[in-house]
Design a protein around this motif. Structure first.
Motif, PDB file in Angstrom:
ATOM      1  N   ALA A 484       0.820  -1.204   0.000  1.00 41.32           N
ATOM      2  CA  ALA A 484       0.000   0.000   0.000  1.00 41.32           C
ATOM      3  C   ALA A 484       0.861   1.264   0.000  1.00 41.32           C
ATOM      4  O   ALA A 484       0.561   2.235  -0.708  1.00 41.32           O
ATOM      5  CB  ALA A 484      -0.936  -0.011   1.207  1.00 41.32           C
ATOM      6  N   VAL A 485       1.930   1.262   0.777  1.00 44.21           N
ATOM      7  CA  VAL A 485       2.805   2.435   0.864  1.00 44.21           C
ATOM      8  C   VAL A 485       3.512   2.681  -0.467  1.00 44.21           C
ATOM      9  O   VAL A 485       3.538   3.807  -0.986  1.00 44.21           O
ATOM     10  CB  VAL A 485       3.820   2.255   2.003  1.00 44.21           C
ATOM     11  CG1 VAL A 485       4.897   3.334   1.936  1.00 44.21           C
ATOM     12  CG2 VAL A 485       3.126   2.298   3.355  1.00 44.21           C
ATOM     13  N   VAL A 486       4.090   1.632  -1.032  1.00 42.74           N
ATOM     14  CA  VAL A 486       4.803   1.789  -2.302  1.00 42.74           C
ATOM     15  C   VAL A 486       3.842   2.214  -3.408  1.00 42.74           C
ATOM     16  O   VAL A 486       4.180   3.055  -4.249  1.00 42.74           O
ATOM     17  CB  VAL A 486       5.525   0.479  -2.668  1.00 42.74           C
ATOM     18  CG1 VAL A 486       6.157   0.585  -4.050  1.00 42.74           C
ATOM     19  CG2 VAL A 486       6.593   0.155  -1.637  1.00 42.74           C
ATOM     20  N   ALA A 487       2.647   1.651  -3.421  1.00 46.69           N
ATOM     21  CA  ALA A 487       1.663   2.032  -4.438  1.00 46.69           C
ATOM     22  C   ALA A 487       1.278   3.496  -4.310  1.00 46.69           C
ATOM     23  O   ALA A 487       1.133   4.203  -5.319  1.00 46.69           O
ATOM     24  CB  ALA A 487       0.429   1.146  -4.312  1.00 46.69           C
ATOM     25  N   ALA A 488       1.124   3.989  -3.077  1.00 44.49           N
ATOM     26  CA  ALA A 488       0.781   5.394  -2.881  1.00 44.49           C
ATOM     27  C   ALA A 488       1.918   6.318  -3.295  1.00 44.49           C
ATOM     28  O   ALA A 488       1.696   7.354  -3.930  1.00 44.49           O
ATOM     29  CB  ALA A 488       0.408   5.633  -1.419  1.00 44.49           C
ATOM     30  N   LEU A 489       3.151   5.944  -2.965  1.00 48.42           N
ATOM     31  CA  LEU A 489       4.290   6.803  -3.292  1.00 48.42           C
ATOM     32  C   LEU A 489       4.604   6.788  -4.781  1.00 48.42           C
ATOM     33  O   LEU A 489       5.119   7.775  -5.316  1.00 48.42           O
ATOM     34  CB  LEU A 489       5.512   6.362  -2.483  1.00 48.42           C
ATOM     35  CG  LEU A 489       5.368   6.496  -0.964  1.00 48.42           C
ATOM     36  CD1 LEU A 489       6.641   6.043  -0.266  1.00 48.42           C
ATOM     37  CD2 LEU A 489       5.040   7.921  -0.574  1.00 48.42           C
ATOM     38  N   ASP A 493      -2.532   2.971  -9.484  1.00 49.16           N
ATOM     39  CA  ASP A 493      -3.968   2.820  -9.305  1.00 49.16           C
ATOM     40  C   ASP A 493      -4.265   1.478  -8.636  1.00 49.16           C
ATOM     41  O   ASP A 493      -3.347   0.759  -8.219  1.00 49.16           O
ATOM     42  CB  ASP A 493      -4.690   2.926 -10.653  1.00 49.16           C
ATOM     43  CG  ASP A 493      -4.134   1.945 -11.691  1.00 49.16           C
ATOM     44  OD1 ASP A 493      -3.350   1.050 -11.306  1.00 49.16           O
ATOM     45  OD2 ASP A 493      -4.475   2.072 -12.873  1.00 49.16           O
ATOM     46  N   ALA A 494      -5.554   1.128  -8.527  1.00 53.25           N
ATOM     47  CA  ALA A 494      -5.933  -0.098  -7.830  1.00 53.25           C
ATOM     48  C   ALA A 494      -5.363  -1.329  -8.525  1.00 53.25           C
ATOM     49  O   ALA A 494      -4.899  -2.274  -7.874  1.00 53.25           O
ATOM     50  CB  ALA A 494      -7.458  -0.187  -7.741  1.00 53.25           C
ATOM     51  N   LYS A 495      -5.384  -1.332  -9.848  1.00 53.60           N
ATOM     52  CA  LYS A 495      -4.842  -2.472 -10.585  1.00 53.60           C
ATOM     53  C   LYS A 495      -3.341  -2.603 -10.367  1.00 53.60           C
ATOM     54  O   LYS A 495      -2.820  -3.715 -10.164  1.00 53.60           O
ATOM     55  CB  LYS A 495      -5.146  -2.312 -12.075  1.00 53.60           C
ATOM     56  CG  LYS A 495      -4.709  -3.494 -12.921  1.00 53.60           C
ATOM     57  CD  LYS A 495      -5.095  -3.285 -14.378  1.00 53.60           C
ATOM     58  CE  LYS A 495      -4.638  -4.464 -15.232  1.00 53.60           C
ATOM     59  NZ  LYS A 495      -5.011  -4.258 -16.667  1.00 53.60           N
ATOM     60  N   GLY A 496      -2.638  -1.477 -10.405  1.00 55.11           N
ATOM     61  CA  GLY A 496      -1.198  -1.518 -10.168  1.00 55.11           C
ATOM     62  C   GLY A 496      -0.859  -1.940  -8.763  1.00 55.11           C
ATOM     63  O   GLY A 496       0.131  -2.646  -8.539  1.00 55.11           O
ATOM     64  N   ARG A 497      -1.691  -1.551  -7.802  1.00 54.61           N
ATOM     65  CA  ARG A 497      -1.441  -1.951  -6.420  1.00 54.61           C
ATOM     66  C   ARG A 497      -1.617  -3.459  -6.247  1.00 54.61           C
ATOM     67  O   ARG A 497      -0.821  -4.106  -5.557  1.00 54.61           O
ATOM     68  CB  ARG A 497      -2.389  -1.199  -5.489  1.00 54.61           C
ATOM     69  CG  ARG A 497      -2.291  -1.635  -4.038  1.00 54.61           C
ATOM     70  CD  ARG A 497      -3.219  -0.828  -3.149  1.00 54.61           C
ATOM     71  NE  ARG A 497      -3.241  -1.366  -1.797  1.00 54.61           N
ATOM     72  CZ  ARG A 497      -3.919  -0.836  -0.790  1.00 54.61           C
ATOM     73  NH1 ARG A 497      -4.643   0.252  -1.000  1.00 54.61           N
ATOM     74  NH2 ARG A 497      -3.891  -1.387   0.407  1.00 54.61           N
ATOM     75  N   LYS A 499      -1.219  -5.733  -8.553  1.00 60.16           N
ATOM     76  CA  LYS A 499      -0.080  -6.369  -9.208  1.00 60.16           C
ATOM     77  C   LYS A 499       1.164  -6.297  -8.337  1.00 60.16           C
ATOM     78  O   LYS A 499       1.911  -7.276  -8.203  1.00 60.16           O
ATOM     79  CB  LYS A 499       0.182  -5.699 -10.555  1.00 60.16           C
ATOM     80  CG  LYS A 499       1.340  -6.309 -11.327  1.00 60.16           C
ATOM     81  CD  LYS A 499       1.554  -5.589 -12.656  1.00 60.16           C
ATOM     82  CE  LYS A 499       2.749  -6.185 -13.389  1.00 60.16           C
ATOM     83  NZ  LYS A 499       2.997  -5.463 -14.681  1.00 60.16           N
ATOM     84  N   LEU A 500       1.372  -5.143  -7.717  1.00 65.77           N
ATOM     85  CA  LEU A 500       2.526  -4.986  -6.829  1.00 65.77           C
ATOM     86  C   LEU A 500       2.418  -5.919  -5.632  1.00 65.77           C
ATOM     87  O   LEU A 500       3.414  -6.537  -5.229  1.00 65.77           O
ATOM     88  CB  LEU A 500       2.625  -3.537  -6.371  1.00 65.77           C
ATOM     89  CG  LEU A 500       3.728  -3.215  -5.359  1.00 65.77           C
ATOM     90  CD1 LEU A 500       5.099  -3.466  -5.969  1.00 65.77           C
ATOM     91  CD2 LEU A 500       3.619  -1.770  -4.878  1.00 65.77           C
ATOM     92  N   ALA A 501       1.226  -6.034  -5.049  1.00 62.06           N
ATOM     93  CA  ALA A 501       1.047  -6.927  -3.901  1.00 62.06           C
ATOM     94  C   ALA A 501       1.327  -8.374  -4.292  1.00 62.06           C
ATOM     95  O   ALA A 501       1.937  -9.133  -3.511  1.00 62.06           O
ATOM     96  CB  ALA A 501      -0.375  -6.788  -3.356  1.00 62.06           C
ATOM     97  N   ASP A 502       0.902  -8.780  -5.494  1.00 60.32           N
ATOM     98  CA  ASP A 502       1.189 -10.148  -5.957  1.00 60.32           C
ATOM     99  C   ASP A 502       2.690 -10.359  -6.134  1.00 60.32           C
ATOM    100  O   ASP A 502       3.222 -11.423  -5.787  1.00 60.32           O
ATOM    101  CB  ASP A 502       0.456 -10.420  -7.269  1.00 60.32           C
ATOM    102  CG  ASP A 502      -1.054 -10.478  -7.093  1.00 60.32           C
ATOM    103  OD1 ASP A 502      -1.501 -10.696  -5.946  1.00 60.32           O
ATOM    104  OD2 ASP A 502      -1.780 -10.280  -8.086  1.00 60.32           O
ATOM    105  N   GLU A 503       3.380  -9.357  -6.667  1.00 58.06           N
ATOM    106  CA  GLU A 503       4.827  -9.481  -6.857  1.00 58.06           C
ATOM    107  C   GLU A 503       5.556  -9.587  -5.530  1.00 58.06           C
ATOM    108  O   GLU A 503       6.480 -10.403  -5.386  1.00 58.06           O
ATOM    109  CB  GLU A 503       5.338  -8.279  -7.657  1.00 58.06           C
ATOM    110  CG  GLU A 503       4.855  -8.244  -9.105  1.00 58.06           C
ATOM    111  CD  GLU A 503       5.296  -6.974  -9.809  1.00 58.06           C
ATOM    112  OE1 GLU A 503       5.856  -6.073  -9.120  1.00 58.06           O
ATOM    113  OE2 GLU A 503       5.082  -6.867 -11.033  1.00 58.06           O
ATOM    114  N   LEU A 504       5.149  -8.785  -4.555  1.00 58.73           N
ATOM    115  CA  LEU A 504       5.799  -8.843  -3.248  1.00 58.73           C
ATOM    116  C   LEU A 504       5.504 -10.164  -2.545  1.00 58.73           C
ATOM    117  O   LEU A 504       6.374 -10.742  -1.894  1.00 58.73           O
ATOM    118  CB  LEU A 504       5.340  -7.678  -2.373  1.00 58.73           C
ATOM    119  CG  LEU A 504       5.732  -6.273  -2.843  1.00 58.73           C
ATOM    120  CD1 LEU A 504       5.219  -5.220  -1.869  1.00 58.73           C
ATOM    121  CD2 LEU A 504       7.230  -6.149  -3.001  1.00 58.73           C
ATOM    122  N   GLY A 505       4.265 -10.647  -2.685  1.00 64.24           N
ATOM    123  CA  GLY A 505       3.918 -11.915  -2.049  1.00 64.24           C
ATOM    124  C   GLY A 505       4.609 -13.106  -2.674  1.00 64.24           C
ATOM    125  O   GLY A 505       4.772 -14.141  -2.016  1.00 64.24           O
ATOM    126  N   ALA A 506       5.002 -12.974  -3.948  1.00 61.34           N
ATOM    127  CA  ALA A 506       5.644 -14.096  -4.643  1.00 61.34           C
ATOM    128  C   ALA A 506       7.152 -14.143  -4.431  1.00 61.34           C
ATOM    129  O   ALA A 506       7.804 -15.083  -4.892  1.00 61.34           O
ATOM    130  CB  ALA A 506       5.349 -14.016  -6.142  1.00 61.34           C
TER     131      ALA A 506
END
Length: 608
Positions: A484-489, A493-497, A499-506
């Motif tokens: 959430a922090v990286v997506a805000a900085l 958008d919601a889709k990019g967030r 995708k980012l969460a999936d990348e971090l979780g993987a």
């Protein structure tokens, strides 16, 4: 000769223009970056300025307080620049340096792209020294030259996948390597050439991370003296991490830049140098108003962050970007989890070494005592900002890459990164530890713990060293907070967030580190994957041997049972045991019936 187009009043064609060519770049730093900010400080109000060579249109916004003349070699770029200038009094000359009007002088000459793009191939070639002599001739006594020079053995060439001498692009008709004696090959040679040409080198800056896109300028004197400064560590690491995010490199440029800094080679390996030199300098004059660091990071609306030298150390100073460089709407308006407040960058810059560097050094030396001291001190430092178990503001986002340590004192290096909502102290701590665990494992750093630990497991171990009992649920919440922090900085958008969460979780210990695709780190990730596969194959082999031995034992037991079932003793035993089983069952049934009868009798007597 003057053109007959709509820009006739501003475009001069003295000869030597290149018609089918363009040097204009649009992928540089927003607002022109630190180089444009430095140029704006060098140019006084009302000064006459010569922009020699291609520059981003943002330079015109930064120099709106001056009278600007642009010297270009590309006719297409001249027309485009004249259109962008609009109604502003910007004069454009398209041709080689020989096309400069005779007798005209300027207060400041800026060659922010170097001297090679100033010279046109449609005419007599002057070479590097010849172009420098021509530009100095257009500089009035006491005037200033702002020159950028690329380093032929800079960091960008060390990490580049393709060698510089194999470049066959159209723009590479002149390749300036160390073998070319016509170009200065190091900073001392550059200063010597300027001195020989009649200039006095004044200030010099190292430009990172790439000559074509400089996002950080650091004064070379401070860079050589402050090899262990946490600020310089963070600035170089951040500039190289972001500047090479979409590039394929041989090795991690951020790691190389930080190593060069601590080795005292930050200036020698800088991708570019920016030098300020004056003609007929007044003795005793200085540049006390110039910053020691100019860096652009985060959302473009923050602009260029400056650090100036004061009587009691370094202090923050933020410059406002031009109005057209600020987005009026878009993803940067989102402040769901975090935001950046440039107004917080006031006061002195904290001194000390970067916490990330100290932790990595302790891990490489297997120094558990130092690790425990640092992590425990960091956790206690977070507690000092906690209120009812939650922490807010800059300390909530102050990870290992934004905290400096001086003795037993901890401090936030860049307080402009702010958490919008308070975070639980354990979540804030777990986020920092998870990020460090990611750097440690995916980066291939040696560490004192078992190689079978995953990211969450190592985070829990680090939490234990910090004196906190973290669990995997807390770590999972920390990873969600990080996304959430990286997506805000980043303004995702919601889709990019998602995708980012999936990348971090993987991410796992065998993954390459996020960021530039480094061949060196990809090889290390491949070696970790091969080691993991070898371990898994060994476990599978052991399991297969165990299952085979158990299957053989079961077969032997089954054969023994079958053999016993066909024996005479087994049959006789069954004849004896079967009536006994029947008698046992009959006795149990009679016992149950007797108990039921007794219960019914007792009930009747109670009713009477």
């Amino acid at each position: 000769m003057t053109t007959d187009t709509a820009q006739a009043r501003r475009i001069d064609l003295p000869g030597g223009e290149m018609l089918a060519w363009s040097d204009l770049r649009t992928d540089g730093p927003a607002g022109g970056g630190p180089l444009a900010a430095l140029a704006a400080r060098v140019v006084p109000a009302g000064a006459r300025v010569l922009l020699a060579g291609p520059h981003e249109p943002a330079f015109l916004d930064r120099l709106a307080h001056a009278e600007v003349t642009c010297l270009l070699r590309s006719h297409r770029d001249g027309v485009a620049l004249a259109n962008l200038a609009g109604d502003r009094a910007v004069r454009v000359i398209v041709g080689g340096p020989a096309g400069l009007p005779a007798g005209e002088t300027y207060d400041v000459v800026i060659a922010g792209s170097g001297l090679d793009p100033v010279e046109s191939v449609e005419g007599t070639r002057l070479g590097w020294d010849g172009v420098l002599t021509t530009l100095i001739g257009a500089l009035r006594p006491g005037g200033t030259l702002l020159l950028r020079q690329d380093n032929p053995v800079g960091l960008h060439r060390i990490v580049d996948v393709s060698p510089w001498y194999a470049d066959r692009d159209d723009a590479a008709w002149t390749i300036d390597g160390v073998l070319d004696a016509g170009h200065p090959a190091n900073l001392d040679q550059l200063r010597g050439r300027l001195t020989d040409a009649g200039l006095t080198p004044d200030a010099c800056f190292a430009g990172y991370p790439h000559p074509a896109a400089v996002t950080a300028l650091v004064a070379t004197g401070e860079l050589d003296r402050g090899a262990s400064a946490g600020l310089l560590d963070a600035v170089l690491h951040g500039a190289c991490s972001g500047g090479y995010a979409d590039r394929c490199v041989l090795q991690d440029p951020a790691r190389l830049a930080v190593d060069a800094l601590h080795a005292g080679l930050g200036s020698a390996l800088a991708p570019a140098w920016v030098v300020l030199a004056r003609r007929d300098a007044v003795p005793g004059a200085d540049r006390a108003d110039l910053p020691v660091v100019l860096a652009q990071s985060g959302p473009p609306r923050v602009g260029v962050i400056e650090v100036v030298a004061a009587a009691h150390g370094w202090h923050w100073r933020v410059t406002d970007p031009p109005a057209r460089a600020e987005p009026t709407a878009g993803p940067y308006a989102s402040r769901t989890a975090a935001h950046r407040d440039a107004g917080a960058l006031t006061g002195p810059v904290p001194t000390g070494r970067l916490l990330r560097t100290l932790l990595l050094d302790a891990c490489l030396r297997r120094d558990l005592d130092t690790l425990r001291t640092l992590l425990t001190g960091y956790a206690r430092w977070l507690d000092t900002y906690a209120l009812d178990g939650k922490i807010s503001g800059a300390p909530a986002l102050a990870g290992a890459d934004n905290v400096v340590v001086s003795g037993d004192e901890f401090g936030v290096l860049d307080p402009s990164w702010q958490a919008t909502a308070p975070l639980a102290v354990d979540v804030a701590l777990a986020r920092t530890l998870w990020r460090f665990a990611t750097v440690l494992l995916t980066g291939g750093y040696a560490h004192p713990w078992s190689s079978t630990l995953d990211l969450a497991g190592l985070t829990v171990v680090l939490g234990g060293m910090a004196g906190r009992e973290l669990d995997r649920t807390t770590v999972a919440a920390a990873v969600e907070t990080e996304a959430a922090v990286v997506a805000a900085l980043r303004g995702l958008d919601a889709k990019g967030r998602l995708k980012l969460a999936d990348e971090l979780g993987a991410l796992d210990p065998t993954s390459p580190p996020p960021g530039p695709e480094s061949y060196q780190q990809l090889r290390e990730a491949w070696l970790r994957q091969r080691e993991e596969l070898t371990r898994v194959r060994a476990v599978l082999g052991w399991t297969e041997d165990l299952l085979t031995s158990r299957e053989r034992a079961l077969r032997r037991a089954d054969a023994m049972i079958n053999l016993l079932n066909g024996s005479v003793s087994f049959r006789v035993g069954r004849l004896v045991i079967t009536p006994a089983r029947w008698a046992k069952r009959a006795a149990r049934s009679a016992k149950r019936r007797l108990r039921a009868a007794l219960r019914r009798r007792v009930v009747r007597e109670e009713q009477q």
